[in-house]
Scaffold this active site. Sequence first.
Site, short mmCIF file in Angstrom:
data_model
loop_
_atom_site.label_atom_id
_atom_site.label_comp_id
_atom_site.label_asym_id
_atom_site.label_seq_id
_atom_site.Cartn_x
_atom_site.Cartn_y
_atom_site.Cartn_z
N GLU A 96 0.83 -1.20 0.00
CA GLU A 96 0.00 0.00 0.00
C GLU A 96 0.87 1.26 0.00
OE1 GLU A 96 -3.86 -1.80 2.31
OE2 GLU A 96 -2.38 -0.79 3.52
N CYS A 109 3.39 8.55 0.68
CA CYS A 109 4.02 7.67 1.66
C CYS A 109 4.19 6.30 0.98
CB CYS A 109 3.07 7.60 2.86
SG CYS A 109 3.64 6.55 4.16
N CYS A 116 6.89 -6.49 7.74
CA CYS A 116 8.05 -5.90 8.41
C CYS A 116 8.50 -6.82 9.53
CB CYS A 116 7.66 -4.53 8.98
SG CYS A 116 9.06 -3.68 9.75
N CYS A 120 7.13 -3.67 15.84
CA CYS A 120 6.69 -2.60 16.76
C CYS A 120 5.25 -2.91 17.16
CB CYS A 120 6.77 -1.24 16.08
SG CYS A 120 8.42 -0.88 15.47
N CYS A 123 1.94 -1.21 15.65
CA CYS A 123 1.88 -1.08 14.19
C CYS A 123 1.32 -2.34 13.56
CB CYS A 123 3.29 -0.80 13.66
SG CYS A 123 3.43 -0.90 11.88
N SER A 199 12.31 7.21 6.88
CA SER A 199 11.99 7.06 8.30
C SER A 199 12.45 5.69 8.78
CB SER A 199 10.47 7.19 8.49
OG SER A 199 10.13 6.92 9.81
N HIS A 223 9.38 7.33 20.00
CA HIS A 223 8.22 6.82 20.74
C HIS A 223 8.43 6.58 22.23
CE1 HIS A 223 6.69 6.64 16.78
NE2 HIS A 223 7.29 5.53 16.44
N CYS A 340 -1.01 6.30 9.96
CA CYS A 340 0.24 5.71 10.43
C CYS A 340 -0.03 4.45 11.25
CB CYS A 340 0.98 6.70 11.32
SG CYS A 340 1.94 7.85 10.38
S1 SF4 Z 1 6.52 1.01 12.75
FE1 SF4 Z 1 7.77 0.72 10.89
S2 SF4 Z 1 9.52 -0.50 11.61
FE2 SF4 Z 1 7.93 -0.73 13.18
S3 SF4 Z 1 6.80 -2.59 12.58
FE3 SF4 Z 1 5.73 -0.83 11.66
S4 SF4 Z 1 6.58 -0.69 9.59
FE4 SF4 Z 1 8.00 -1.95 10.80
#
Ligand code: SF4
Length: 371
Positions: A96, A109, A116, A120, A123, A199, A223, A340
């Site tokens: 996306e 973006c 990933c 995190c 996320c 980023s 964070h 985000c």
């Molecule tokens: S915030 Fe960025 S680095 Fe962390 S899990 Fe999500 S996509 Fe990956």
Amino acid sequence: MNLNQPKTDLKNLTQEQLVRYVESLGHPSFRGRQILAWIYKPGITDFAQMTDLAKEFRAVLAESAFISRFNDSMVECSRDGAVKFAFRLDDGEIIESVLIPEEDRNTLCVSSQVGCAMGCTFCLTGTMGFRRNLTTAEIVNQVCAVRDWALAHEKGSLTNIVFMGMGEPLANFERLIDAISIFTEQRGLDFSNRRITVSTCGLVPQMQLLGDQTDVNLAVSLHAADDVVRTSLMPINKRYPLAELIEACRTYRQKRRKRIMFEYTLLEGINDSDADAEKLADLLLTVPCKINLLAVNPAGDSTYKSPGPARVLRFQKILRDRDFTVFIRQSRGEDISAACGQLAGKGWDAEKVEPSAVVAAPTPTEVGKES
Ligand code: SF4
């Protein structure tokens, strides 16, 4: 030429690599630069349309190479103007990208990986786990497809690119560097370095390499201002704890006196107290920086809660009183899961997608007309 060799996707090649490729076919280097301009200026994908190349050379190119583009895409428009694009890749994976129009800019973006590995906890992409790195062409094609869509829909030109979509860009380093090269080459997409931001969650060695090899902006997802909280939110902190990360930021090679942008997502009761703000100010005392605050967008089954606006303002004030430049970012595209931390490639079959919002990529001729 070995016919058993797979064809080369020219969108995987930077200008320098394309020049070498053309030379390997026995042609002069300037032909490589010519081809690059055809690929990115009018968006040509058919060698037959490259009319300043000899017919025989075009035939050789068609035998050995191709120019990819995204043909299978889905577009979802948010009430607030953000637009989410889902692209189906050749192997069926979905990535996306999100277009965020603002008064004076159109920011895209982009994603750098499918899923990933960084995990995190706030996320949604992190919950997918790591599937694979994107190729350079797959990174670049996000920009080409959205640029063409924006032109066809009279949304104006793209002005900024941020690597804040799916994936950790510095974990796909070589392809990231090649994509940045194509974005900034004059015959490529011709973006200025200062319009591109990478980023990272804090891969220290690759941050240093990025500073050595490019002049793009760096954003660091912070964070938390202490190791215990940060490790609980971002497992990468175990490998590169705060002291190491902040030292890397302090010594990051920023040309033209640019400042690092720190991203700080506020999570109610976890990192949003007055004491947390003071700790953050102490931590960043020696780093030329700006700070972006964002109240968390609860995603999926997440139990994190967003602090109210008063808490966010109070947090900002404490930092401002300590002479930091602090912005409060408003989430965009929450209603289409484009904000985000909400990207997970799940929008493809979503019922809420209006059929009218599904837009085929324009043909090269249409792109030519628009531009
Ligand atoms: S915030 Fe960025 S680095 Fe962390 S899990 Fe999500 S996509 Fe990956």
